[in-house]
Design a protein around this motif. Structure first.
Motif, PDB file in Angstrom:
ATOM      1  N   GLY A  48       0.744  -1.172   0.243  1.00 15.65           N
ATOM      2  CA  GLY A  48      -0.330   0.014   0.031  1.00 15.65           C
ATOM      3  C   GLY A  48       0.712   1.139   0.331  1.00 15.65           C
ATOM      4  O   GLY A  48       2.100   1.085  -0.101  1.00 15.65           O
ATOM      5  N   PRO A  49       0.103   2.480  -0.191  1.00 16.58           N
ATOM      6  CA  PRO A  49       1.018   3.962  -0.258  1.00 16.58           C
ATOM      7  C   PRO A  49       1.426   4.545   0.592  1.00 16.58           C
ATOM      8  O   PRO A  49       0.985   3.639   2.699  1.00 16.58           O
ATOM      9  N   VAL A  50       2.926   4.361   1.567  1.00 10.51           N
ATOM     10  CA  VAL A  50       3.445   4.829   2.475  1.00 10.51           C
ATOM     11  C   VAL A  50       4.035   6.211   2.596  1.00 10.51           C
ATOM     12  O   VAL A  50       4.700   6.520   1.280  1.00 10.51           O
ATOM     13  N   ARG A  51       3.550   6.948   3.490  1.00 10.68           N
ATOM     14  CA  ARG A  51       4.300   8.444   3.197  1.00 10.68           C
ATOM     15  C   ARG A  51       5.201   9.017   4.617  1.00 10.68           C
ATOM     16  O   ARG A  51       4.994   8.156   5.335  1.00 10.68           O
ATOM     17  N   LEU A  52       6.534   9.298   3.742  1.00 11.86           N
ATOM     18  CA  LEU A  52       7.174   9.537   4.744  1.00 11.86           C
ATOM     19  C   LEU A  52       6.448  11.087   6.223  1.00 11.86           C
ATOM     20  O   LEU A  52       7.142  11.644   7.255  1.00 11.86           O
ATOM     21  N   ASP A  70      12.356  -6.878   4.626  1.00 15.47           N
ATOM     22  CA  ASP A  70      12.926  -5.581   4.107  1.00 15.47           C
ATOM     23  C   ASP A  70      12.274  -4.281   4.188  1.00 15.47           C
ATOM     24  O   ASP A  70      12.887  -3.384   3.995  1.00 15.47           O
ATOM     25  N   GLU A  71      11.050  -4.276   3.633  1.00 16.34           N
ATOM     26  CA  GLU A  71      10.512  -3.390   3.036  1.00 16.34           C
ATOM     27  C   GLU A  71       9.946  -2.353   4.141  1.00 16.34           C
ATOM     28  O   GLU A  71       9.773  -2.500   5.617  1.00 16.34           O
ATOM     29  N   ILE A  72       9.971  -0.481   4.248  1.00 19.21           N
ATOM     30  CA  ILE A  72      10.406  -0.456   4.667  1.00 19.21           C
ATOM     31  C   ILE A  72       8.407   0.021   4.501  1.00 19.21           C
ATOM     32  O   ILE A  72       7.626  -0.243   3.804  1.00 19.21           O
ATOM     33  N   THR A  73       8.124   0.186   6.496  1.00 20.73           N
ATOM     34  CA  THR A  73       6.260  -0.448   6.769  1.00 20.73           C
ATOM     35  C   THR A  73       5.937   0.424   7.198  1.00 20.73           C
ATOM     36  O   THR A  73       6.482   1.231   8.062  1.00 20.73           O
ATOM     37  N   ALA A  74       4.946   0.786   7.396  1.00 20.57           N
ATOM     38  CA  ALA A  74       3.717   1.733   7.880  1.00 20.57           C
ATOM     39  C   ALA A  74       2.650   1.259   9.381  1.00 20.57           C
ATOM     40  O   ALA A  74       1.677   0.049   8.320  1.00 20.57           O
ATOM     41  N   THR A  85       1.465  -1.590   6.775  1.00 17.32           N
ATOM     42  CA  THR A  85       1.593  -1.355   5.048  1.00 17.32           C
ATOM     43  C   THR A  85       2.722  -1.368   4.510  1.00 17.32           C
ATOM     44  O   THR A  85       3.630  -0.698   4.768  1.00 17.32           O
ATOM     45  N   ALA A  86       3.046  -1.836   3.725  1.00 19.38           N
ATOM     46  CA  ALA A  86       4.122  -2.089   2.789  1.00 19.38           C
ATOM     47  C   ALA A  86       4.434  -1.311   1.758  1.00 19.38           C
ATOM     48  O   ALA A  86       3.831  -1.270   0.641  1.00 19.38           O
ATOM     49  N   SER A  87       5.924  -0.778   1.632  1.00 15.32           N
ATOM     50  CA  SER A  87       6.006   0.574   1.034  1.00 15.32           C
ATOM     51  C   SER A  87       6.603   0.473  -0.540  1.00 15.32           C
ATOM     52  O   SER A  87       6.359   0.423  -1.533  1.00 15.32           O
TER      53      SER A  87
END
Length: 338
Positions: A48-52, A70-74, A85-87
Motif C-alpha cells: 500500500g502507499p506509505v508516506r514519510l 526488509d520493506e519500509i512499512t507503516a 502497510t509495506a511500501s
C-alpha cells in the motif's frame, strides 16, 4: 450395467474429482496468498502507499518473513501491533525526518553484492544515490530533513571486535555537498589534537543541519564527540560512548556503554547521558544492546533485540525507572513522528 453406462459413470467421476482438485488448488492458492500477507502466523502485511510525512503512522523496516521482508512499512501510531502497510522499498538501514528519508540498500550482482545510500522524498521515491564503500550499519537524518548521514563497515562486521574500520559520510540534500569521510575532520581529546591513523567515526545523531554528535575511537578508547560541519571539527566530550542518539529537546544522549566485566561478545548496556552535567544514568534494560536507540518521545527509548524473525523492537524509560517491554515484533529501524 452395460459397458456404455459404466464408461459414462467413470467419466462423471473423473469430472467430479477434477473439479474438486481444481477447487482445492484455488483454495490453497488463496490461502497461500493470505499466508504471504500474514507472514505465516506473524504480523499481517500488505502492499500500500506509505508516506514519510504522515504523522498518524510510525515507520520501520519489516522483518517478518514473506514477500515484504526488509520493506519500509507503516503502522498507525495508535495501533502499532495492527496491520502493516509495506511500501515496496527495501532497506538494510533506514531513517527519516521532515519528509526526507535515507535508505541503505544492497545491490545484488552476479559476482558480489554492492551497497548504496539512497535519499528518498516523502513518498519514498529516489532523489539521488551514492555508492557505499562497505556494509551498511547506521543512518540518520537531521530534524529539518536537509542533512543525512550514514556509516558503513569497510572491514570486519562488528563493533564488538577490535579489527574493524568504519567510514561515515554526511551530505546536504539541497546543496549536495558531501563530506565523504568524517575522519578528515580535526579531532581533539582533552584539548589536544589527535593525529593518529587509527581514528574511526560512526553513529551520527544530528542537533541541526550543521552540528551533530557521534562516536570517535582512537588508541582503543571511544568518545562522544560534538561535530561541526562549518569548522570541520570533532571535540571529545565524554568517554565510553557508542552509537549516540540525541533527545528531542537536545539535552540528553542515549547510547550503548561498554561494561568492563561483561561478556566480550555482549559488552554493551543502554545508558543516558545528561549533556549539561555529564551524569550517566543506566536504564532498566540489562541485556546487551547493539543498536543506535531512538527516542520515541522525550521520556522513552526504543531499540532492537534479537527475535524470532531476526529483530524485535523494545522500549524502556530513559530515566532508569520501569522495566523493558516489547513494542513490536519483527521490526527494525523505527521512525516516530515528533
Amino acid at each position: 450395467m452395460n459397458r456404455t453406462a459404466r464408461l459414462l459413470l467413470l467419466l462423471a467421476a473423473v469430472l467430479v474429482l477434477g473439479g474438486v482438485a481444481v477447487g482445492a488448488t484455488l483454495h490453497a492458492a488463496g490461502r497461500a496468498d493470505r499466508k504471504d500477507r500474514t507472514q505465516a502466523g506473524g504480523p499481517e502485511v500488505a502492499s500500500g502507499p506509505v508516506r514519510l510525512d504522515d504523522p498518524r503512522h510510525g515507520l520501520f523496516r519489516n522483518m517478518a518473513w514473506g514477500p515484504h521482508r526488509d520493506e519500509i512499512t507503516a503502522v498507525p501510531e495508535g495501533r502499532l501491533t495492527g496491520p502493516r502497510t509495506a511500501s515496496g522499498v527495501r532497506c538494510l538501514r533506514f531513517h527519516a525526518a521532515s519528509g526526507t528519508g535515507i535508505c541503505l540498500q544492497a545491490v545484488h550482482g552476479e559476482l558480489r553484492d554492492t551497497y548504496r545510500a539512497v535519499v528518498l522524498d516523502n513518498r519514498l521515491r529516489e532523489r539521488r544515490h551514492y555508492d557505499l564503500a562497505g556494509t551498511p550499519t547506521r543512518a540518520r537524518v537531521s530534524p529539518s530533513g536537509r542533512t543525512v548521514a550514514w556509516t558503513v563497515f569497510v572491514s570486519g562486521d562488528s563493533y564488538a571486535g577490535t579489527a574493524f574500520s568504519t567510514r561515515t559520510s554526511v551530505v546536504d540534500t539541497r546543496g549536495r555537498h558531501l563530506d565523504a569521510n568524517l575522519e578528515t575532520y580535526a579531532l581533539t581529546v582533552d584539548r589536544h589534537r589527535v593525529r593518529a591513523v587509527d581514528i574511526n567515526v560512526w553513529g551520527v545523531t544530528f542537533a541541526d543541519d550543521t552540528h551533530f554528535y557521534a562516536t570517535a575511537a582512537t588508541a582503543g578508547k571511544t568518545y562522544l564527540v560534538r561535530g561541526d560541519r562549518s569548522t570541520r571539527t570533532l571535540r571529545a566530550l565524554h568517554p565510553n560512548v557508542e552509537c549516540p542518539s540525541l533527545s528531542p529537546d537536545g539535552t540528553r544522549i542515549a547510547y550503548k556503554k561498554r561494561i568492563a566485566d561483561a561478556d566480550p561478545d555482549a559488552p554493551w548496556r543502554l545508558y543516558v547521558l545528561d549533556l549539561r552535567t555529564l551524569r550517566e544514568t543506566a536504564t532498566a534494560e540489562h541485556r546487551n544492546i547493539d543498536d543506535q536507540a531512538v527516542w520515541r518521545d522525550g521520556h522513552t527509548l526504543v531499540y532492537s533485540l534479537p527475535g524470532d524473525y531476526g529483530s524485535d523492537l523494545w522500549t524502556v524509560p530513559a530515566d532508569g525507572t520501569g522495566t523493558p517491554h516489547r513494542l513490536l515484533s519483527a521490526a527494525l529501524a523505527p521512525v516516530f513522528s515528533r
